[in-house]
Design a protein around this motif. Structure first.
Motif, mmCIF file in Angstrom:
data_model
loop_
_atom_site.group_PDB
_atom_site.id
_atom_site.type_symbol
_atom_site.label_atom_id
_atom_site.label_comp_id
_atom_site.label_asym_id
_atom_site.label_seq_id
_atom_site.Cartn_x
_atom_site.Cartn_y
_atom_site.Cartn_z
ATOM 1 N N THR A 130 5.920 12.529 -1.496
ATOM 2 C CA THR A 130 5.245 13.827 -1.583
ATOM 3 C C THR A 130 6.250 14.949 -1.816
ATOM 4 O O THR A 130 6.020 15.847 -2.635
ATOM 5 C CB THR A 130 4.436 14.099 -0.303
ATOM 6 N N LEU A 131 7.370 14.898 -1.106
ATOM 7 C CA LEU A 131 8.396 15.925 -1.274
ATOM 8 C C LEU A 131 9.017 15.874 -2.674
ATOM 9 O O LEU A 131 9.203 16.912 -3.322
ATOM 10 C CB LEU A 131 9.476 15.753 -0.205
ATOM 11 N N VAL A 132 9.340 14.681 -3.135
ATOM 12 C CA VAL A 132 9.947 14.545 -4.467
ATOM 13 C C VAL A 132 8.961 14.967 -5.556
ATOM 14 O O VAL A 132 9.330 15.668 -6.508
ATOM 15 C CB VAL A 132 10.445 13.097 -4.675
ATOM 16 N N ASP A 133 7.687 14.572 -5.392
ATOM 17 C CA ASP A 133 6.657 15.018 -6.343
ATOM 18 C C ASP A 133 6.529 16.536 -6.342
ATOM 19 O O ASP A 133 6.170 17.143 -7.353
ATOM 20 C CB ASP A 133 5.301 14.395 -5.996
ATOM 21 N N GLY A 134 6.830 17.157 -5.186
ATOM 22 C CA GLY A 134 6.746 18.607 -5.066
ATOM 23 C C GLY A 134 7.951 19.338 -5.615
ATOM 24 O O GLY A 134 8.006 20.567 -5.566
ATOM 25 N N GLY A 135 8.947 18.604 -6.122
ATOM 26 C CA GLY A 135 10.101 19.239 -6.751
ATOM 27 C C GLY A 135 11.378 19.207 -5.945
ATOM 28 O O GLY A 135 12.399 19.747 -6.382
ATOM 29 N N PHE A 136 11.369 18.581 -4.769
ATOM 30 C CA PHE A 136 12.569 18.543 -3.936
ATOM 31 C C PHE A 136 13.466 17.376 -4.350
ATOM 32 O O PHE A 136 12.995 16.338 -4.831
ATOM 33 C CB PHE A 136 12.189 18.384 -2.458
ATOM 34 N N SER A 137 14.748 17.536 -4.122
ATOM 35 C CA SER A 137 15.690 16.444 -4.354
ATOM 36 C C SER A 137 15.613 15.457 -3.188
ATOM 37 O O SER A 137 15.086 15.777 -2.111
ATOM 38 C CB SER A 137 17.114 16.990 -4.459
ATOM 39 N N TYR A 138 16.164 14.270 -3.388
ATOM 40 C CA TYR A 138 16.202 13.295 -2.293
ATOM 41 C C TYR A 138 17.076 13.805 -1.142
ATOM 42 O O TYR A 138 16.815 13.504 0.016
ATOM 43 C CB TYR A 138 16.720 11.949 -2.801
ATOM 44 N N ARG A 139 18.095 14.585 -1.455
ATOM 45 C CA ARG A 139 18.946 15.133 -0.396
ATOM 46 C C ARG A 139 18.134 16.051 0.528
ATOM 47 O O ARG A 139 18.211 15.933 1.760
ATOM 48 C CB ARG A 139 20.123 15.902 -1.000
ATOM 49 N N ILE A 140 17.337 16.942 -0.071
ATOM 50 C CA ILE A 140 16.522 17.844 0.751
ATOM 51 C C ILE A 140 15.412 17.063 1.454
ATOM 52 O O ILE A 140 15.071 17.359 2.609
ATOM 53 C CB ILE A 140 15.934 18.985 -0.106
#
Length: 229
Positions: A130-140
Motif C-alpha cells: 500500500t505504501l509503495v503503491d502510494g509513492g513511497f520508497s521501500y526505505r520510507i
C-alpha cells in the motif's frame, strides 16, 4: 425415543473456536486443557491429538486471531480499492483494531509468543504494498513499519497502561492515584483529566479509540511529507 444427534467430530478448528469463546467470556486465566476439554465434552487427552499441549493451544489462538486480522485487511482493501494510501491503511488498521476489541486478551498473547506468526508476514506485506503503491520508497516504507509499531495490529503498547483486559481493584487504584499525585503531580493531573469513559473502546488506559486514531493521523501526516511530489 428419537436417535441422539451425533456430536461433531473433534478437530483443531472446533477446539480453537471453543477456546476463543472461553477466553472471550472469562479471560486467559480460565483457559486450561482440562477446562477446555470439559467445554467440548471430551477427555483432556483428546485435545493433544489436535494441539500439542498448552503452548500449541496458545499458538493456535494466535493463528486464529491473525487469520481474523488478515480477513479484516482483505475487506478493507475491497472497501477502499480506489482510495489513496492513507485511507487504505486507516481502514486496514481500524479493521485490525475491531478484532482486538472483540478479543481483548489478544494483544498480550500476540506480543508474548516467542516467534512471529507466519500469517503476519502476509499482513505486513500488504502494508508495504500500500505504501509503495502510494509513492513511497521501500526505505520510507521500512521506517513507517517501525513508526506504526503495534498500531498496525490494532492496539498501542504504552508505558502507563495495564495489560489488556486486566482487572483492577478500585480501592487500590484510588490509593495509587493519591500517592502518584503527591510524588508526580503533572502525571497525576494528566491521568485525572484523561480517564476514559467505560463505553470508550479501549484495550488499556492509554488505548482509547480517540487516541488510537489521533496517533494514526499524526503518523500519516508525517509520512505524507516524505512522499515524492
Amino acid at each position: 425415543m428419537g436417535a441422539r444427534k451425533p456430536r461433531d467430530p473433534l478437530s483443531r478448528e472446533r477446539v480453537l473456536v471453543s477456546a476463543i469463546a472461553l477466553v472471550d467470556a472469562e479471560g486467559m486465566a480460565a483457559l486450561t486443557m482440562r477446562r477446555l476439554a470439559a467445554e467440548l465434552g471430551v477427555e483432556a487427552m483428546s485435545l493433544y491429538h489436535h494441539l500439542p499441549g498448552k503452548g500449541g493451544l496458545l499458538d493456535g489462538l494466535v493463528d486464529a486471531v491473525v487469520t481474523e486480522i488478515t480477513s479484516a485487511a482483505d475487506r478493507a482493501e475491497a472497501d477502499a480499492a480506489r482510495a489513496d494510501w492513507r485511507a487504505r491503511l486507516r481502514l486496514r488498521f481500524l479493521g485490525a483494531r475491531a478484532v482486538m476489541l472483540r478479543h481483548p486478551w489478544a494483544p498480550a498473547l500476540l506480543t508474548g509468543r516467542p516467534a512471529v506468526p507466519a500469517g503476519l508476514y502476509v499482513y505486513y506485506d500488504g502494508i508495504v504494498a500500500t505504501l509503495v503503491d502510494g509513492g513511497f520508497s521501500y526505505r520510507i516504507a521500512h521506517r513507517a513499519l517501525h513508526a506504526f509499531g503495534s498500531l498496525a495490529l490494532g492496539f498501542s503498547q504504552e508505558v502507563f497502561q495495564p495489560s489488556a483486559g486486566e482487572e483492577t481493584d478500585a480501592e487500590a487504584e484510588e490509593a495509587e492515584m493519591a500517592a502518584l499525585a503527591e510524588r508526580l503531580p503533572h502525571l497525576a493531573a494528566m491521568v485525572a483529566a484523561e480517564t476514559h469513559d467505560a463505553a470508550d473502546p479501549t484495550l488499556g488506559w492509554c488505548d482509547s479509540q480517540t487516541e488510537f486514531e489521533f496517533t494514526l493521523d499524526l503518523l500519516f501526516d508525517g509520512l505524507e511529507r516524505h512522499r515524492p511530489r
